[in-house]
Design a protein around this motif. Sequence first.
Motif, PDB file in Angstrom:
ATOM      1  N   LEU A  90       0.949  -1.048  -0.132  1.00 48.67           N
ATOM      2  CA  LEU A  90      -0.170   0.330  -0.064  1.00 48.67           C
ATOM      3  C   LEU A  90       0.647   1.246   0.079  1.00 48.67           C
ATOM      4  CD1 LEU A  90      -3.116  -1.123   2.576  1.00 48.67           C
ATOM      5  CD2 LEU A  90      -2.697  -1.037  -0.070  1.00 48.67           C
ATOM      6  N   VAL A  91       2.219   0.830   0.574  1.00 52.25           N
ATOM      7  CA  VAL A  91       2.992   2.809   0.867  1.00 52.25           C
ATOM      8  C   VAL A  91       3.669   2.424  -0.294  1.00 52.25           C
ATOM      9  CG1 VAL A  91       4.863   3.663   2.114  1.00 52.25           C
ATOM     10  CG2 VAL A  91       2.801   2.390   3.078  1.00 52.25           C
ATOM     11  N   ARG A  92       3.584   1.745  -1.004  1.00 51.00           N
ATOM     12  CA  ARG A  92       4.570   1.527  -2.351  1.00 51.00           C
ATOM     13  C   ARG A  92       3.445   2.389  -3.941  1.00 51.00           C
ATOM     14  NH1 ARG A  92       7.421  -3.847  -5.238  1.00 51.00           N
ATOM     15  NH2 ARG A  92       4.788  -3.444  -6.069  1.00 51.00           N
ATOM     16  N   THR A  93       2.668   1.628  -3.587  1.00 52.91           N
ATOM     17  CA  THR A  93       1.346   2.218  -4.288  1.00 52.91           C
ATOM     18  C   THR A  93       1.040   3.717  -3.847  1.00 52.91           C
ATOM     19  OG1 THR A  93       0.356  -0.180  -4.290  1.00 52.91           O
ATOM     20  CG2 THR A  93      -0.593   2.279  -5.184  1.00 52.91           C
ATOM     21  N   LEU A  94       1.356   3.866  -3.040  1.00 54.60           N
ATOM     22  CA  LEU A  94       1.258   5.670  -2.387  1.00 54.60           C
ATOM     23  C   LEU A  94       1.917   5.743  -3.220  1.00 54.60           C
ATOM     24  CD1 LEU A  94      -0.156   5.979   0.747  1.00 54.60           C
ATOM     25  CD2 LEU A  94      -1.192   6.469  -1.183  1.00 54.60           C
ATOM     26  N   PHE A  95       2.779   6.189  -3.127  1.00 56.48           N
ATOM     27  CA  PHE A  95       4.146   6.864  -3.177  1.00 56.48           C
ATOM     28  C   PHE A  95       5.631   6.376  -4.637  1.00 56.48           C
ATOM     29  CE2 PHE A  95       4.166   7.126   1.324  1.00 56.48           C
ATOM     30  CZ  PHE A  95       5.021   8.497   1.548  1.00 56.48           C
ATOM     31  N   GLN A  96       4.539   5.872  -5.476  1.00 61.20           N
ATOM     32  CA  GLN A  96       5.336   5.384  -6.453  1.00 61.20           C
ATOM     33  C   GLN A  96       4.574   5.496  -7.893  1.00 61.20           C
ATOM     34  OE1 GLN A  96       4.847   1.061  -8.041  1.00 61.20           O
ATOM     35  NE2 GLN A  96       6.572   1.066  -9.605  1.00 61.20           N
ATOM     36  N   THR A  97       5.617   7.459  -8.107  1.00 65.19           N
ATOM     37  CA  THR A  97       5.108   8.423  -8.949  1.00 65.19           C
ATOM     38  C   THR A  97       5.153   7.795 -10.891  1.00 65.19           C
ATOM     39  OG1 THR A  97       6.860   9.530  -9.065  1.00 65.19           O
ATOM     40  CG2 THR A  97       4.611   9.178  -7.366  1.00 65.19           C
ATOM     41  N   SER A  98       6.804   6.957 -10.341  1.00 67.10           N
ATOM     42  CA  SER A  98       7.081   6.579 -12.368  1.00 67.10           C
ATOM     43  C   SER A  98       7.035   5.985 -13.265  1.00 67.10           C
ATOM     44  CB  SER A  98       8.800   5.805 -11.973  1.00 67.10           C
ATOM     45  OG  SER A  98       8.845   4.838 -11.159  1.00 67.10           O
ATOM     46  N   PHE A  99       5.786   4.979 -12.533  1.00 67.77           N
ATOM     47  CA  PHE A  99       5.229   3.862 -13.165  1.00 67.77           C
ATOM     48  C   PHE A  99       3.906   4.557 -13.893  1.00 67.77           C
ATOM     49  CE2 PHE A  99       3.697  -0.450 -14.282  1.00 67.77           C
ATOM     50  CZ  PHE A  99       2.771  -0.653 -14.348  1.00 67.77           C
ATOM     51  N   SER A 100       2.573   4.860 -13.262  1.00 65.02           N
ATOM     52  CA  SER A 100       1.747   5.522 -13.526  1.00 65.02           C
ATOM     53  C   SER A 100       1.357   6.453 -13.048  1.00 65.02           C
ATOM     54  CB  SER A 100       0.800   4.168 -13.265  1.00 65.02           C
ATOM     55  OG  SER A 100      -0.185   4.712 -14.058  1.00 65.02           O
ATOM     56  N   SER A 101       0.181   7.805 -13.293  1.00 63.26           N
ATOM     57  CA  SER A 101       0.341   9.111 -12.591  1.00 63.26           C
ATOM     58  C   SER A 101      -1.122   8.760 -12.326  1.00 63.26           C
ATOM     59  CB  SER A 101      -0.084   9.546 -14.237  1.00 63.26           C
ATOM     60  OG  SER A 101      -1.543   9.302 -14.190  1.00 63.26           O
ATOM     61  N   GLU A 102      -1.903   7.246 -11.957  1.00 61.40           N
ATOM     62  CA  GLU A 102      -2.850   6.715 -11.777  1.00 61.40           C
ATOM     63  C   GLU A 102      -3.112   6.124 -10.483  1.00 61.40           C
ATOM     64  OE1 GLU A 102      -6.191   5.559 -13.559  1.00 61.40           O
ATOM     65  OE2 GLU A 102      -5.975   7.520 -15.402  1.00 61.40           O
ATOM     66  N   TYR A 103      -2.958   6.406  -9.159  1.00 55.58           N
ATOM     67  CA  TYR A 103      -2.807   5.241  -8.394  1.00 55.58           C
ATOM     68  C   TYR A 103      -4.380   4.368  -7.978  1.00 55.58           C
ATOM     69  CZ  TYR A 103      -7.897   5.281  -5.909  1.00 55.58           C
ATOM     70  OH  TYR A 103      -9.214   4.895  -5.928  1.00 55.58           O
ATOM     71  N   SER A 104      -4.967   3.714  -8.933  1.00 55.05           N
ATOM     72  CA  SER A 104      -6.173   2.894  -9.408  1.00 55.05           C
ATOM     73  C   SER A 104      -4.779   2.030 -10.246  1.00 55.05           C
ATOM     74  CB  SER A 104      -7.436   3.324 -10.058  1.00 55.05           C
ATOM     75  OG  SER A 104      -7.393   3.476 -11.312  1.00 55.05           O
ATOM     76  N   GLU A 105      -4.573   2.409 -11.308  1.00 53.05           N
ATOM     77  CA  GLU A 105      -3.518   0.957 -11.947  1.00 53.05           C
ATOM     78  C   GLU A 105      -1.945   0.926 -11.063  1.00 53.05           C
ATOM     79  OE1 GLU A 105      -0.974   1.748 -15.953  1.00 53.05           O
ATOM     80  OE2 GLU A 105      -2.919   2.729 -15.653  1.00 53.05           O
ATOM     81  N   ARG A 106      -1.516   1.734 -10.169  1.00 57.42           N
ATOM     82  CA  ARG A 106      -0.503   0.981  -9.325  1.00 57.42           C
ATOM     83  C   ARG A 106      -1.186   0.294  -8.370  1.00 57.42           C
ATOM     84  NH1 ARG A 106      -0.068   7.258  -9.163  1.00 57.42           N
ATOM     85  NH2 ARG A 106       0.448   6.930  -6.549  1.00 57.42           N
ATOM     86  N   LEU A 107      -2.365   0.614  -7.861  1.00 54.48           N
ATOM     87  CA  LEU A 107      -2.382  -0.383  -7.246  1.00 54.48           C
ATOM     88  C   LEU A 107      -3.253  -1.632  -6.921  1.00 54.48           C
ATOM     89  CD1 LEU A 107      -4.250  -0.789  -3.779  1.00 54.48           C
ATOM     90  CD2 LEU A 107      -5.928   0.230  -4.382  1.00 54.48           C
ATOM     91  N   ALA A 108      -3.639  -1.813  -8.130  1.00 55.70           N
ATOM     92  CA  ALA A 108      -3.566  -3.082  -9.286  1.00 55.70           C
ATOM     93  C   ALA A 108      -2.806  -4.157  -8.908  1.00 55.70           C
ATOM     94  CB  ALA A 108      -4.763  -2.538 -10.534  1.00 55.70           C
ATOM     95  N   VAL A 109      -1.724  -3.309  -9.419  1.00 52.41           N
ATOM     96  CA  VAL A 109      -0.641  -4.075  -9.927  1.00 52.41           C
ATOM     97  C   VAL A 109      -0.161  -3.850  -8.919  1.00 52.41           C
ATOM     98  CG1 VAL A 109       2.175  -3.719 -11.207  1.00 52.41           C
ATOM     99  CG2 VAL A 109       0.278  -2.668 -12.107  1.00 52.41           C
ATOM    100  N   SER A 110       0.285  -3.617  -7.605  1.00 53.89           N
ATOM    101  CA  SER A 110       0.750  -3.337  -6.242  1.00 53.89           C
ATOM    102  C   SER A 110      -0.390  -5.016  -5.982  1.00 53.89           C
ATOM    103  CB  SER A 110       0.858  -2.602  -5.476  1.00 53.89           C
ATOM    104  OG  SER A 110       1.293  -1.402  -5.807  1.00 53.89           O
ATOM    105  N   ILE A 111      -1.539  -5.054  -5.996  1.00 55.93           N
ATOM    106  CA  ILE A 111      -1.580  -6.359  -4.951  1.00 55.93           C
ATOM    107  C   ILE A 111      -2.283  -7.437  -6.078  1.00 55.93           C
ATOM    108  CG2 ILE A 111      -2.746  -4.914  -2.977  1.00 55.93           C
ATOM    109  CD1 ILE A 111      -5.452  -5.233  -5.072  1.00 55.93           C
TER     110      ILE A 111
END
Length: 460
Positions: A90-111
């Motif tokens: 969850l923390v990696r999703t919040l602070f990762q900005t290089s992968f995607s500008s949308e948190y929803s896409e980062r969250l789907a990848v993280s979990i």
Amino acid sequence: MECLKVRELNIFRPATKSMPFDTSPTINFIASLFAPLRLSSHFDLDVASGIAIFIGGNSAVSALALRPLYGQLWHGWYNTPGCHAIVWELVRTLFQTSFSSEYSERLAVSIGISGRKGPKYIASRSGTVMPQTCYLADMLVHSNWRGKECDPAVVGVRGSPSPTKVTIVDFKKSIPTGNDTLRPRSSRNSSILIIPTATSIVACAFCASMEDWLAFTMILLGMVCSGIASFILSTGKITLGEQLKPARGVPPGDGMLLSDTHIVILRGNEEDVNAVTKGKLRLKLKGGDCTLLLCAFLVSLQVALQLVFMPFASLAGQLMFLLSLLMSGACNLYLSAKEDDIRSNALFTLLNTPEVKTYEARSRASAAVLACLALCWESRTPAKEILQELVPIKPRPWAACSACLAQNIQEQNGEFMYSPELKEMLDEGENNFLTDLIDDVHAAYDRYIKDHPDNTRMRR
């Protein structure tokens, strides 16, 4: 004489002064069994009870990722280990900005709901070749999905240690994308989550009966924090990213996904096929980043407080705490093992319930024939190009057999026919190989014609 008097007094003591029978409740009796353990020096679970919360991180993340697929708000209300891994994702999703500008896409990848690369895709009509596809394509190829729960039809007579699976997917209805995405639903193995929930409740009740309020509070804290995080993710919405509409007049996007043991044929509009090969899944939560931060805070609080205070509980309370972690960790591990099966079941809803037919080809030649018929019969696509992609070998028997198959498909013959003259150009060993190939082709050809009478209108 004094000793005799004492003995007489002991013998003739009135029965009315004996201790009354203990009528305590059963739960107090069971709790009393653990009382000696508090004074025992042979057991020391202080370190174990603190470290145990760090076991099973990957399975805990996998179980949490299934919450949006189940959509049940009561899932996850139990004390679970491995929460440190959930916090990290969850923390990696919040602070990762290089992968995607949308948190929803980062969250789907993280979990783990999205992010995996899919297999090679070849479009039969346009000739487009994609070396890598997206997550949905990977799910179609590598999961145990069999469409409408039907067993695959066995094709061929020769036995093979590694048969090839062929799945034909027809998108009769358009796949909704964006905010119109159908919510994926799965009910498989959802009832197993009753076990860890009931175990955590019983452990809390047992600690309360022993008046071990520290262990009671720590187990209850785990239930509440994990439950709230699961509740938030259960209310999240999985969406399929918007796809660019193809230009007018573009032919259907028929093609095939290729792996070593599985061939998936996709038939439908270009837009629907693109949703499988190029679409990206997103997990949108109400409140966005703030909600995600709340989840991370709650789970972090659970890990920190249990790590600090749990070693100070009684031995019986620690045993109850470890029992709740053991049962929930076992269920998380089971769900992690069944993860692909659960997701593929939900995927069937996400793709708007396409029509599916599955085969188990005993040989690669039979699998190539099924794929070639599925892609070339109606589209008039040259069959040789498809066959070369599936069976890239160049012996003379296969060259002769593939040429004969291509001619049958071009003429749309209702039964596979071949000329005896094929064997005159080959030696004895090649003729034996050709005979086996013809048997494989004949079996696959007849089976496909039988199963798809509407799509195989024979030329008269």
